[in-house]
Design a protein around this motif. Sequence first.
Motif, PDB file in Angstrom:
ATOM      1  N   MET A  42      11.863  17.825  -6.408  1.00  0.00           N
ATOM      2  CA  MET A  42      10.443  17.547  -6.256  1.00  0.00           C
ATOM      3  C   MET A  42      10.121  16.101  -6.625  1.00  0.00           C
ATOM      4  O   MET A  42       9.153  15.525  -6.127  1.00  0.00           O
ATOM      5  CB  MET A  42       9.617  18.492  -7.130  1.00  0.00           C
ATOM      6  CG  MET A  42       9.608  19.917  -6.652  1.00  0.00           C
ATOM      7  SD  MET A  42       8.746  21.021  -7.781  1.00  0.00           S
ATOM      8  CE  MET A  42       7.085  20.432  -7.623  1.00  0.00           C
ATOM      9  N   LEU A  43      10.935  15.508  -7.470  1.00  0.00           N
ATOM     10  CA  LEU A  43      10.713  14.108  -7.858  1.00  0.00           C
ATOM     11  C   LEU A  43      10.939  13.142  -6.696  1.00  0.00           C
ATOM     12  O   LEU A  43      10.456  12.009  -6.738  1.00  0.00           O
ATOM     13  CB  LEU A  43      11.622  13.741  -9.031  1.00  0.00           C
ATOM     14  CG  LEU A  43      11.342  14.473 -10.341  1.00  0.00           C
ATOM     15  CD1 LEU A  43      12.393  14.112 -11.376  1.00  0.00           C
ATOM     16  CD2 LEU A  43       9.955  14.142 -10.848  1.00  0.00           C
ATOM     17  N   LEU A  44      11.654  13.578  -5.681  1.00  0.00           N
ATOM     18  CA  LEU A  44      11.866  12.723  -4.513  1.00  0.00           C
ATOM     19  C   LEU A  44      10.588  12.518  -3.709  1.00  0.00           C
ATOM     20  O   LEU A  44      10.530  11.628  -2.855  1.00  0.00           O
ATOM     21  CB  LEU A  44      12.955  13.303  -3.615  1.00  0.00           C
ATOM     22  CG  LEU A  44      14.376  13.224  -4.169  1.00  0.00           C
ATOM     23  CD1 LEU A  44      15.330  13.951  -3.248  1.00  0.00           C
ATOM     24  CD2 LEU A  44      14.796  11.786  -4.343  1.00  0.00           C
ATOM     25  N   CYS A  74       6.699   9.897   6.043  1.00  0.00           N
ATOM     26  CA  CYS A  74       6.907   9.873   4.590  1.00  0.00           C
ATOM     27  C   CYS A  74       6.063  10.933   3.887  1.00  0.00           C
ATOM     28  O   CYS A  74       6.543  11.606   2.969  1.00  0.00           O
ATOM     29  CB  CYS A  74       6.592   8.486   4.037  1.00  0.00           C
ATOM     30  SG  CYS A  74       7.819   7.251   4.459  1.00  0.00           S
ATOM     31  N   ILE A  75       4.825  11.091   4.318  1.00  0.00           N
ATOM     32  CA  ILE A  75       3.969  12.119   3.713  1.00  0.00           C
ATOM     33  C   ILE A  75       4.513  13.510   4.016  1.00  0.00           C
ATOM     34  O   ILE A  75       4.537  14.386   3.146  1.00  0.00           O
ATOM     35  CB  ILE A  75       2.516  11.953   4.201  1.00  0.00           C
ATOM     36  CG1 ILE A  75       1.924  10.677   3.617  1.00  0.00           C
ATOM     37  CG2 ILE A  75       1.669  13.162   3.833  1.00  0.00           C
ATOM     38  CD1 ILE A  75       0.596  10.287   4.211  1.00  0.00           C
ATOM     39  N   TRP A  76       4.992  13.730   5.239  1.00  0.00           N
ATOM     40  CA  TRP A  76       5.569  15.026   5.610  1.00  0.00           C
ATOM     41  C   TRP A  76       6.797  15.342   4.752  1.00  0.00           C
ATOM     42  O   TRP A  76       6.950  16.451   4.251  1.00  0.00           O
ATOM     43  CB  TRP A  76       5.915  15.041   7.090  1.00  0.00           C
ATOM     44  CG  TRP A  76       6.538  16.317   7.529  1.00  0.00           C
ATOM     45  CD1 TRP A  76       7.832  16.527   7.897  1.00  0.00           C
ATOM     46  CD2 TRP A  76       5.893  17.591   7.624  1.00  0.00           C
ATOM     47  NE1 TRP A  76       8.038  17.834   8.213  1.00  0.00           N
ATOM     48  CE2 TRP A  76       6.863  18.516   8.062  1.00  0.00           C
ATOM     49  CE3 TRP A  76       4.600  18.023   7.378  1.00  0.00           C
ATOM     50  CZ2 TRP A  76       6.563  19.851   8.252  1.00  0.00           C
ATOM     51  CZ3 TRP A  76       4.321  19.367   7.576  1.00  0.00           C
ATOM     52  CH2 TRP A  76       5.296  20.257   8.010  1.00  0.00           C
ATOM     53  N   ASN A  77       7.676  14.345   4.566  1.00  0.00           N
ATOM     54  CA  ASN A  77       8.870  14.561   3.745  1.00  0.00           C
ATOM     55  C   ASN A  77       8.491  14.810   2.286  1.00  0.00           C
ATOM     56  O   ASN A  77       9.113  15.634   1.609  1.00  0.00           O
ATOM     57  CB  ASN A  77       9.811  13.367   3.858  1.00  0.00           C
ATOM     58  CG  ASN A  77      10.515  13.329   5.186  1.00  0.00           C
ATOM     59  OD1 ASN A  77      10.711  14.355   5.828  1.00  0.00           O
ATOM     60  ND2 ASN A  77      10.896  12.152   5.621  1.00  0.00           N
ATOM     61  N   ALA A  78       7.488  14.111   1.795  1.00  0.00           N
ATOM     62  CA  ALA A  78       7.034  14.335   0.419  1.00  0.00           C
ATOM     63  C   ALA A  78       6.518  15.766   0.253  1.00  0.00           C
ATOM     64  O   ALA A  78       6.819  16.423  -0.754  1.00  0.00           O
ATOM     65  CB  ALA A  78       5.944  13.331   0.058  1.00  0.00           C
ATOM     66  N   VAL A  83       7.135  21.319  -1.920  1.00  0.00           N
ATOM     67  CA  VAL A  83       7.106  22.763  -1.691  1.00  0.00           C
ATOM     68  C   VAL A  83       8.427  23.428  -2.078  1.00  0.00           C
ATOM     69  O   VAL A  83       8.441  24.578  -2.527  1.00  0.00           O
ATOM     70  CB  VAL A  83       6.750  23.049  -0.209  1.00  0.00           C
ATOM     71  CG1 VAL A  83       6.982  24.483   0.158  1.00  0.00           C
ATOM     72  CG2 VAL A  83       5.315  22.669   0.051  1.00  0.00           C
ATOM     73  N   ILE A  84       9.533  22.698  -1.966  1.00  0.00           N
ATOM     74  CA  ILE A  84      10.840  23.320  -2.212  1.00  0.00           C
ATOM     75  C   ILE A  84      11.026  23.712  -3.677  1.00  0.00           C
ATOM     76  O   ILE A  84      11.749  24.662  -3.969  1.00  0.00           O
ATOM     77  CB  ILE A  84      11.998  22.411  -1.723  1.00  0.00           C
ATOM     78  CG1 ILE A  84      13.306  23.195  -1.613  1.00  0.00           C
ATOM     79  CG2 ILE A  84      12.202  21.232  -2.642  1.00  0.00           C
ATOM     80  CD1 ILE A  84      13.317  24.220  -0.556  1.00  0.00           C
ATOM     81  N   GLY A  85      10.375  23.033  -4.608  1.00  0.00           N
ATOM     82  CA  GLY A  85      10.526  23.350  -6.035  1.00  0.00           C
ATOM     83  C   GLY A  85      10.107  24.769  -6.377  1.00  0.00           C
ATOM     84  O   GLY A  85      10.915  25.549  -6.898  1.00  0.00           O
ATOM     85  N   PRO A  86       8.852  25.135  -6.124  1.00  0.00           N
ATOM     86  CA  PRO A  86       8.445  26.510  -6.442  1.00  0.00           C
ATOM     87  C   PRO A  86       9.209  27.568  -5.649  1.00  0.00           C
ATOM     88  O   PRO A  86       9.490  28.653  -6.158  1.00  0.00           O
ATOM     89  CB  PRO A  86       6.958  26.535  -6.089  1.00  0.00           C
ATOM     90  CG  PRO A  86       6.515  25.124  -6.116  1.00  0.00           C
ATOM     91  CD  PRO A  86       7.707  24.312  -5.736  1.00  0.00           C
ATOM     92  N   ILE A  87       9.566  27.252  -4.417  1.00  0.00           N
ATOM     93  CA  ILE A  87      10.343  28.204  -3.619  1.00  0.00           C
ATOM     94  C   ILE A  87      11.703  28.441  -4.266  1.00  0.00           C
ATOM     95  O   ILE A  87      12.161  29.584  -4.376  1.00  0.00           O
ATOM     96  CB  ILE A  87      10.490  27.703  -2.172  1.00  0.00           C
ATOM     97  CG1 ILE A  87       9.150  27.788  -1.450  1.00  0.00           C
ATOM     98  CG2 ILE A  87      11.559  28.492  -1.423  1.00  0.00           C
ATOM     99  CD1 ILE A  87       9.151  27.168  -0.076  1.00  0.00           C
ATOM    100  N   CYS A  88      12.348  27.380  -4.724  1.00  0.00           N
ATOM    101  CA  CYS A  88      13.660  27.527  -5.353  1.00  0.00           C
ATOM    102  C   CYS A  88      13.578  28.282  -6.671  1.00  0.00           C
ATOM    103  O   CYS A  88      14.485  29.035  -7.007  1.00  0.00           O
ATOM    104  CB  CYS A  88      14.299  26.157  -5.576  1.00  0.00           C
ATOM    105  SG  CYS A  88      15.019  25.490  -4.082  1.00  0.00           S
TER     106      CYS A  88
END
Length: 115
Positions: A42-44, A74-78, A83-88
């Motif tokens: 998520m820090l990325l 860049c906004i889309w990748n951010a 989103v991947i943090g809570p999912i993981c």
Amino acid sequence: MFRIIWVISIHLRNFMRRFMPTNILLDAIRTRRGLKWGVPAMLLAIPYLFVASICTALIDGGASRWLYVVALVCIWNALKFLVIGPICVGLLLQTRVADYRDSHRSQPHNTSAWG
């Protein structure tokens, strides 16, 4: 016409999934071994948002408006990394609970009085 658009979108998605670095990284994070890296990933989002803000500042300063495309990507990748943090975390908890259940089911229970 609809079929052509559908086929092009399928091929574009496959190309993006295989060759774009953020999608490769997110696929690696979604594996069982990679789930622990979801929250640090998520820090990325921070550098991506920083680059997007630089692009918009350059556009305000008179640079080409094509930088809006870079800012949008860049906004889309951010957002993907946020989103991947809570999912993981949810997937990691789910796998840990399943591992716990499997380990306790496989152990024989001793019901004798002498233990």
